[in-house]
Scaffold this active site. Structure first.
Site, short mmCIF file in Angstrom:
data_model
loop_
_atom_site.label_atom_id
_atom_site.label_comp_id
_atom_site.label_asym_id
_atom_site.label_seq_id
_atom_site.Cartn_x
_atom_site.Cartn_y
_atom_site.Cartn_z
N SER A 100 0.83 -1.20 0.00
CA SER A 100 0.00 0.00 0.00
C SER A 100 0.86 1.26 0.00
O SER A 100 1.97 1.26 0.55
CB SER A 100 -0.89 -0.01 1.24
OG SER A 100 -1.95 0.92 1.11
N GLN A 151 1.40 6.69 -7.26
CA GLN A 151 0.19 7.36 -6.81
C GLN A 151 0.40 8.86 -6.91
O GLN A 151 1.28 9.41 -6.25
CB GLN A 151 -0.16 6.97 -5.37
CG GLN A 151 -1.50 7.54 -4.90
CD GLN A 151 -1.72 7.33 -3.41
OE1 GLN A 151 -1.05 7.95 -2.59
NE2 GLN A 151 -2.65 6.44 -3.06
N TYR A 188 -7.21 15.02 0.84
CA TYR A 188 -6.31 15.81 0.00
C TYR A 188 -7.14 16.51 -1.09
O TYR A 188 -8.36 16.43 -1.10
CB TYR A 188 -5.20 14.92 -0.56
CG TYR A 188 -4.35 14.34 0.55
CD1 TYR A 188 -3.73 15.17 1.48
CD2 TYR A 188 -4.18 12.96 0.70
CE1 TYR A 188 -2.97 14.64 2.52
CE2 TYR A 188 -3.42 12.43 1.72
CZ TYR A 188 -2.82 13.27 2.63
OH TYR A 188 -2.08 12.75 3.66
N ARG A 194 -7.93 5.93 -5.80
CA ARG A 194 -8.16 5.68 -4.37
C ARG A 194 -9.20 6.67 -3.87
O ARG A 194 -9.09 7.87 -4.11
CB ARG A 194 -6.88 5.82 -3.56
CG ARG A 194 -7.13 5.72 -2.04
CD ARG A 194 -5.88 5.55 -1.21
NE ARG A 194 -5.46 4.16 -1.19
CZ ARG A 194 -4.69 3.62 -0.22
NH1 ARG A 194 -4.28 4.37 0.79
NH2 ARG A 194 -4.34 2.36 -0.25
N ARG A 214 1.32 -1.53 7.10
CA ARG A 214 2.17 -1.81 8.26
C ARG A 214 2.82 -3.18 8.23
O ARG A 214 3.99 -3.31 8.64
CB ARG A 214 1.37 -1.61 9.54
CG ARG A 214 1.07 -0.15 9.84
CD ARG A 214 0.28 0.00 11.14
NE ARG A 214 0.06 1.41 11.47
CZ ARG A 214 -0.95 2.14 11.01
NH1 ARG A 214 -1.83 1.60 10.16
NH2 ARG A 214 -1.09 3.40 11.35
#
Length: 769
Positions: free
Chosen positions: A415, A494, A576, A624, A718
């Protein structure tokens, strides 16, 4: 032993106990507390007669029964003589029956359960006061050492002291009714009926040799369309029997004060107030589809009695009880919520292949997983894998997946994770090692962090960019490494713009906190700071500003193509700039780009179209999104469907479904795989491939999500920080060594788990006491 424990704990000071409510939780608490100290005065107030009860059968888990056996063998023996046991689940859909074994259930009639507990309480000397409305809890508390409120989902105690308990009650969308049949199903049966009014379902299970519980459930709009909202109990019962005549083999159903209900999820900020404590449904509820109500109430009683004996005083006992039970209940409620939502959205799964549908139903709560189900029923799971397209010996996560001209060797995505380690937007050696290591680690697709399209579009001074050719050259160095040193791995970029969340410190210096010096001006959909009084107020983009931002994305996309990226993702999530247009909480514009969702979509879609036009046609492009803002009045799941459909219609090859981070006062429902239901709903409603994200932490989770049809790809963040070779290690742990997870040739010697210290030391032959 119980008496000895009582002398050291609070039990010796808790002499007079009042229990409000004579359901299983209240009765069992009374019996345990009396058994632990026969000198106690324990009174149970029950407004109904001894033989009055609602519902029919109850299911208890082996774990709960183990606790009962340990605490009160006499009750356990009485229950064991009554239990009906079975281990199979039948899923009936579109005329096909799929059976899965190895599940292990035990059930008995609710009336018989209460009789056993009545007998036990009476034998111990508990004062059972039937047909007696309990005095208010406050009145009882003045004359008793402990008041146990076991007065159910509509708890008068909770209502009277709402300011202390802090209840929150959510009513859900489905309607259901508890009924029974005079024969025993030979399995736990889920049957789906696609009627002219909509989808209905049965949850059925035996509770005696000649009786079964039959719960009929459906969406409220289906319930109304079928005219069931105007039927009395007898007519509802007769009509339900007709809807499921095949399951019942033409036999009737009957009720027991049965009525149509909407499930209510109950939570409380606190479970105790002074010397009054909530247990069972008064404290918490969990949807019946995971069979949890009686189980939780009995477990509450066990824990409360133990804590009263173990702790030095009552306040400590009540605090310990809540500390012990709250995590367990929260976990159960998360699983129940996932199961509840699955049945609310049941109609979206109707077109799934039959075995996938069955697997999806079985794993709906996320407590039963692919690996767990394989242990329970290997043949069923193998049939599901075969239908999915897994070659022999290949876990679902290691099957390939194609997006346009790009074939990913497996379903694992690293990710996007902001590293905040660039200088002037330039990716350096850190990024080379960071992204290269994860590509070598076996993931099918490695994503960059959000790469900013302009200097003022950065989140922090440490963010990477693609606004100049020097940056493009640096990125080319990284993509070349991935393609040459990790053959078969793909790398995606991205692209994004920070909008109102820019000009902030590096994450470890103060996330979302404004820079102390060197700030740059911000631009956003509307002039709304991220945190009022803390973050900078952005300027609302005008026509010239909108055009300039769109061209910045286009220029960055051209550079990304030249840099050798295999896939491009447009970042329209997390508050964003483009996300700021989508959410009504961050878009207060009054022009053509504000107002209804159709308008709020306009600028993000214009940017998407412009980027898609310059991005090579054979290379895929994803988007996304934040599928919910986790905030009142913000984007919700229905909006997410509309947003995903719009991008899919404009040519998005997949939707990367994240949530939140749009407004600072969000209230996410954290938990394992907590964001995946949004990906699931988009995939099965819109029909577009999805990337699921959000606390997916194990390869078992990945396999489960894929096999159930809730996702096409799974993105993990993570876990890849903890272990750059997470994918290769997942393959090794599953005994897989095929083309979906090839080890780099220099790493081949490490493809087996290293040996550990000796664990086969001789065991003692004798134990001397």
């Amino acid at each position: 032993m119980a008496g000895a424990v009582a002398m050291t704990g609070s039990g010796s000071s808790v002499r007079r106990i009042a229990v409000i409510g004579g359901g299983p939780g209240g009765l069992y608490a009374a019996a345990l507390l009396k058994r632990l100290d026969p000198d106690r005065e324990v009174t149970v107030f029950e407004r109904n007669a001894p033989d009055d009860t609602f519902g029919f059968g109850v299911v208890l888990s082996d774990e709960t029964l183990g606790g009962i056996e340990h605490a009160d063998p006499e009750v356990y023996r009485a229950l064991s003589r009554e239990f009906v046991r079975w281990d199979t689940i039948d899923i009936v859909h579109r005329g096909r029956v799929h059976t899965s074994g190895g599940h292990g259930f035990a059930a008995l009639g609710r009336r018989r359960l209460l009789e056993i507990l009545h007998e036990r309480c009476a034998g111990l000397g508990v004062d059972l006061r039937f047909r007696t409305v309990a005095p208010p809890a406050a009145e009882l508390a003045a004359h008793h050492d402990l008041v146990i409120a076991a007065d159910g989902v509509h708890s008068a105690t909770r209502v009277a002291h709402a300011d202390a308990f802090g209840p929150h009650i959510t009513e859900h969308r489905n309607r259901y009714i508890w009924l029974a049949a005079d024969f025993a199903f030979d399995a736990f049966r889920f049957e789906i009926a696609e009627t002219p009014y909509g989808v209905m379902q049965v949850h059925g299970y035996p509770y005696a040799a000649d009786a079964s519980t039959v719960i009929v459930e459906m969406r409220e709009e289906v319930w109304r369309a079928a005219g069931l909202d105007t039927c009395d109990a007898a007519e509802s019962t007769a009509r339900c029997a007709k809807f499921f005549t095949e399951a019942l083999d033409g036999r009737p159903l009957h009720g027991n004060r049965s009525s149509w209900l909407a499930f209510r999820t109950v939570t409380n900020s606190r479970w105790s107030h002074g010397n009054t404590v909530l247990i069972g449904d008064a404290a918490h509820t969990a949807h019946f589809s995971i069979g949890s109500g009686t189980k939780l109430a009995v477990e509450d009683a066990l824990a409360l009695a133990a804590c009263v004996e173990e702790q030095p005083d009552l306040p400590a006992a009540l605090a310990a009880y809540e500390a012990e039970r709250r995590p367990v209940v929260a976990s159960t409620q998360r699983a129940a919520a996932a199961s509840l939502r699955w049945f609310e959205e049941l109609a979206t799964y109707g077109e799934q292949p039959p075995r996938r549908f069955a697997f999806n139903l079985l794993t709906r709560s996320r407590r039963v997983t692919h690996d767990n189900l394989r242990l329970r029923d290997a043949s069923f799971t193998a049939a599901v894998e075969e239908e999915f397209g897994c070659p022999p010996g290949t876990p679902p996560m290691f099957t390939p997946f194609r997006l346009r001209g790009l074939e990913l060797r497996n379903r694992v995505v690293v990710s996007p994770m902001d590293m905040y380690s660039a200088t002037d937007g330039l990716p350096g050696d850190f990024h080379l090692v960071h992204l290269g290591a994860r590509a070598l680690g076996g993931a099918g697709l490695v994503m960059t962090e959000m790469v900013c399209v302009s200097p003022e579009g950065r989140i922090t001074p440490g963010c990477t960019g693609l606004w100049n050719d020097e940056q493009a050259t640096a990125w080319r160095r990284i993509t070349d490494l991935v393609h040459t040193s990790a053959p078969g791995a793909a790398i995606g970029v991205q692209l994004g713009h920070s909008g109102r969340k820019g000009s902030t410190k590096l994450m470890w210096e103060g996330i979302d906190q404004p820079l102390e010096r060197g700030n740059w001006p911000l631009k956003a959909a509307s002039s709304l700071p991220y945190v009022p009084g803390v973050n900078q107020v952005p300027a609302e983009l005008d026509r010239a500003g909108l055009d300039a931002v769109r061209e910045q994305f286009v220029a960055a996309a051209r550079r990304a193509a030249g840099s050798g990226f295999d896939l491009l993702e447009l970042h329209c999530a997390h508050g964003y700039l483009l996300s700021g247009f989508l959410s009504p909480l961050t878009n207060h514009r009054t022009d053509a780009y504000g107002g209804p969702l159709e308008n709020r979509l306009r600028f993000p879609l214009q940017v998407f179209d412009a980027v898609r036009e310059v991005w090579p046609g054979e290379r895929p492009m994803t988007v996304r999104i934040s599928a919910t803002d986790w905030a009142e009045g913000g984007t919700d799941a229905a909006d997410a469907i509309t947003i995903a459909r719009a991008f899919a219609e404009h040519g998005a090859d997949a939707i990367d479904v994240s949530t939140g981070q749009v407004v600072p006062d969000e209230r996410p429902e954290y938990g394992r795989s907590y964001q995946t239901p949004y990906a699931d709903r988009i995939r099965n409603t819109v029909g577009v491939p999805v990337i699921a994200v959000g606390a997916i932490s194990s390869w078992d989770d990945v396999n489960s999500l894929l096999l159930a049809g809730r996702a096409d790809l799974c993105a993990l963040a993570r876990p890849h920080l903890y272990d750059p070779h997470w994918t290769l290690h997942a393959a090794a742990e599953q005994g897989y060594s095929g083309p979906g997870a090839p080890w780099p040739l220099p790493y081949g010697a490490g493809s087996r788990t290293p040996p550990t210290g000796r664990t086969d030391a001789p065991k003692p032959r004798l134990t001397l006491g």
